[in-house]
Motif scaffolding. Structure first.
Motif, short mmCIF file in Angstrom:
data_model
loop_
_atom_site.label_atom_id
_atom_site.label_comp_id
_atom_site.label_asym_id
_atom_site.label_seq_id
_atom_site.Cartn_x
_atom_site.Cartn_y
_atom_site.Cartn_z
N ASN A 97 0.86 -1.18 0.00
CA ASN A 97 0.00 0.00 0.00
C ASN A 97 0.89 1.24 0.00
OD1 ASN A 97 -1.67 2.20 1.13
ND2 ASN A 97 -3.21 0.60 1.30
N LEU A 98 1.22 1.71 -1.18
CA LEU A 98 2.22 2.77 -1.33
C LEU A 98 1.87 4.06 -0.59
CD1 LEU A 98 4.86 3.75 -2.58
CD2 LEU A 98 3.58 4.33 -4.64
N ALA A 136 -0.78 1.53 -6.46
CA ALA A 136 -0.94 2.98 -6.35
C ALA A 136 -1.87 3.37 -5.21
CB ALA A 136 -1.48 3.54 -7.66
N GLY A 137 -2.67 2.42 -4.73
CA GLY A 137 -3.64 2.70 -3.69
C GLY A 137 -5.04 2.59 -4.24
N GLY A 138 -5.99 2.18 -3.38
CA GLY A 138 -7.34 2.01 -3.86
C GLY A 138 -8.41 2.32 -2.83
N LEU A 139 -8.25 1.82 -1.63
CA LEU A 139 -9.25 2.01 -0.58
C LEU A 139 -8.96 3.33 0.13
CD1 LEU A 139 -9.35 -1.64 0.83
CD2 LEU A 139 -10.88 -0.59 -0.85
N TRP A 140 -9.31 4.43 -0.54
CA TRP A 140 -8.83 5.73 -0.10
C TRP A 140 -9.44 6.18 1.23
CZ3 TRP A 140 -4.49 7.37 -1.84
CH2 TRP A 140 -4.06 6.94 -3.10
N ASP A 141 -10.69 5.79 1.51
CA ASP A 141 -11.26 6.15 2.81
C ASP A 141 -10.46 5.49 3.94
OD1 ASP A 141 -13.21 7.70 1.65
OD2 ASP A 141 -14.77 6.15 1.73
N ARG A 152 -4.84 11.52 0.67
CA ARG A 152 -5.82 11.04 -0.30
C ARG A 152 -5.44 11.62 -1.67
NH1 ARG A 152 -11.30 9.40 0.23
NH2 ARG A 152 -11.26 10.03 2.44
N ARG A 153 -5.21 10.75 -2.65
CA ARG A 153 -4.76 11.20 -3.95
C ARG A 153 -5.82 10.96 -5.01
NH1 ARG A 153 1.07 8.44 -2.83
NH2 ARG A 153 2.04 10.21 -1.78
N THR A 154 -5.84 11.81 -6.01
CA THR A 154 -6.68 11.57 -7.17
C THR A 154 -6.10 10.41 -7.97
OG1 THR A 154 -5.43 13.03 -8.64
CG2 THR A 154 -7.18 14.04 -7.28
N PRO A 155 -6.87 9.81 -8.86
CA PRO A 155 -6.30 8.73 -9.68
C PRO A 155 -5.04 9.15 -10.42
CG PRO A 155 -8.68 8.71 -9.86
CD PRO A 155 -8.33 9.95 -9.08
N ARG A 160 1.04 8.95 -10.85
CA ARG A 160 2.32 9.67 -10.90
C ARG A 160 3.18 9.34 -9.68
NH1 ARG A 160 -1.23 13.84 -12.21
NH2 ARG A 160 -0.70 15.11 -10.37
N ALA A 161 2.55 9.18 -8.53
CA ALA A 161 3.30 8.81 -7.33
C ALA A 161 3.89 7.41 -7.47
CB ALA A 161 2.40 8.89 -6.11
#
Length: 294
Positions: free
Chosen positions: A68-69, A98-103, A112-115, A120-121
């Motif tokens: 989980n970056l 890149a991450g998915g379960l943002w909550d 919290r990042r946008t898609p 890019r991260a």
């Protein structure tokens, strides 16, 4: 070729998880895989599992599937994996997402990042982790998401980097920068996800001057391994459901020879038969596939 086993990160299953990894090591499997969900209190930290299990084994490699970056900043993740590599003789594979379960990620205090930001991260993280491993010159990096100044890279080489990319832009990052791809949602070589996603990886790899073959496809495979053959090994929608060891071996051999599969991580169904199926995987399925493709 990589042949692995998925193990649980559930805290109550800690003893069983370590026992399964030790058994997989003795059985000659290449890899064990554990998920990374640090926002759940009933889960073990994935890298604590990997470090402890590698310390109890001698051959098998560990994979966090996938890291989980957003909750593990790239410079520290680089130090973690190169340290594990140095301590174990290189028995680590770096899975990255890149991450998915943002909550859930936000509850940890991570950004919290946008898609677009997440992709890019991811690209920055892979680039920086490669720079901070394998020796060489000191590293200064001034990116959008990560900044480091005058850091000495670790001497340990960069481990293989596999991503769990799904969207087109993250698949392109995989093609440009990664060593492997783990299709999500247990997608296999006959799935729509593979048919539509893998060409994007190959195109990005070619555009970056790489060979598409430099990016292995490694599948997470659930399913039953039964004592007798099944009449149908796939359901009405084409999803793999399992079969006998012979049926598994035939299917996986075709995946390697006809579709270029680079590896398989088996996730047995839960319940009292799980241990039996793990043994069938290691003792009956994997040796058949290895013999057929080598």
């Amino acid at each position: 070729m990589w042949f692995g086993i998925g193990v649980s990160s559930a805290a109550p299953a800690a003893t069983q998880t370590l026992r399964e990894v030790v058994t997989a090591d003795a059985d000659g499997l290449d890899l064990f895989s554990v998920s990374d969900h640090p926002y759940y209190g009933d889960r073990l930290d994935a890298y604590a599992v990997v470090g402890t299990a590698l310390g109890a084994t001698s051959r098998i490699s560990g994979l966090v599937n996938v890291t989980n970056l957003p909750s593990r900043p790239a410079p520290m993740l680089a130090r973690t994996v190169t340290s594990l590599s140095a301590l174990t003789g290189g028995r680590i594979v770096l899975g990255m997402g890149a991450g998915g379960l943002w909550d859930d990620i936000a509850r940890l205090g991570a950004p919290r990042r946008t898609p677009g930001e997440a992709v890019r991260a991811l690209a920055e993280a892979i680039t920086l982790i490669r720079a901070l491993s394998g020796g060489g010159d000191r590293v200064t990096f001034d990116g959008e998401f990560y900044q480091v100044t005058d850091l000495a890279p670790a001497e340990a080489p960069t481990p293989p980097i596999w991503t769990g990319s799904g969207a087109p832009k993250s698949l392109a990052v995989t093609g440009r920068l990664a060593d492997g791809w783990i299709p999500g949602h247990a997608a296999d070589w006959l799935s729509e996800r593979f048919r539509t996603s893998r060409p994007l990886i190959d195109e990005a790899a070619t555009s970056a001057g790489r060979s598409p073959a430099d990016v292995a496809t490694v599948y997470n495979l659930p399913g039953r391994i039964t004592p007798a053959p099944l009449d149908a090994t796939r359901d009405d929608e084409g999803r793999w459901i399992g079969g006998s060891a012979e049926q598994w071996a035939e299917e996986l051999t075709g995946a390697v020879l006809d579709h270029g599969a680079g590896g398989f991580v088996y996730f047995p169904p839960g319940g009292p038969s799980a241990e039996t199926m793990r043994r069938r995987w290691a003792e009956e399925v994997v040796p058949r596939v290895r013999a057929a493709v080598n």
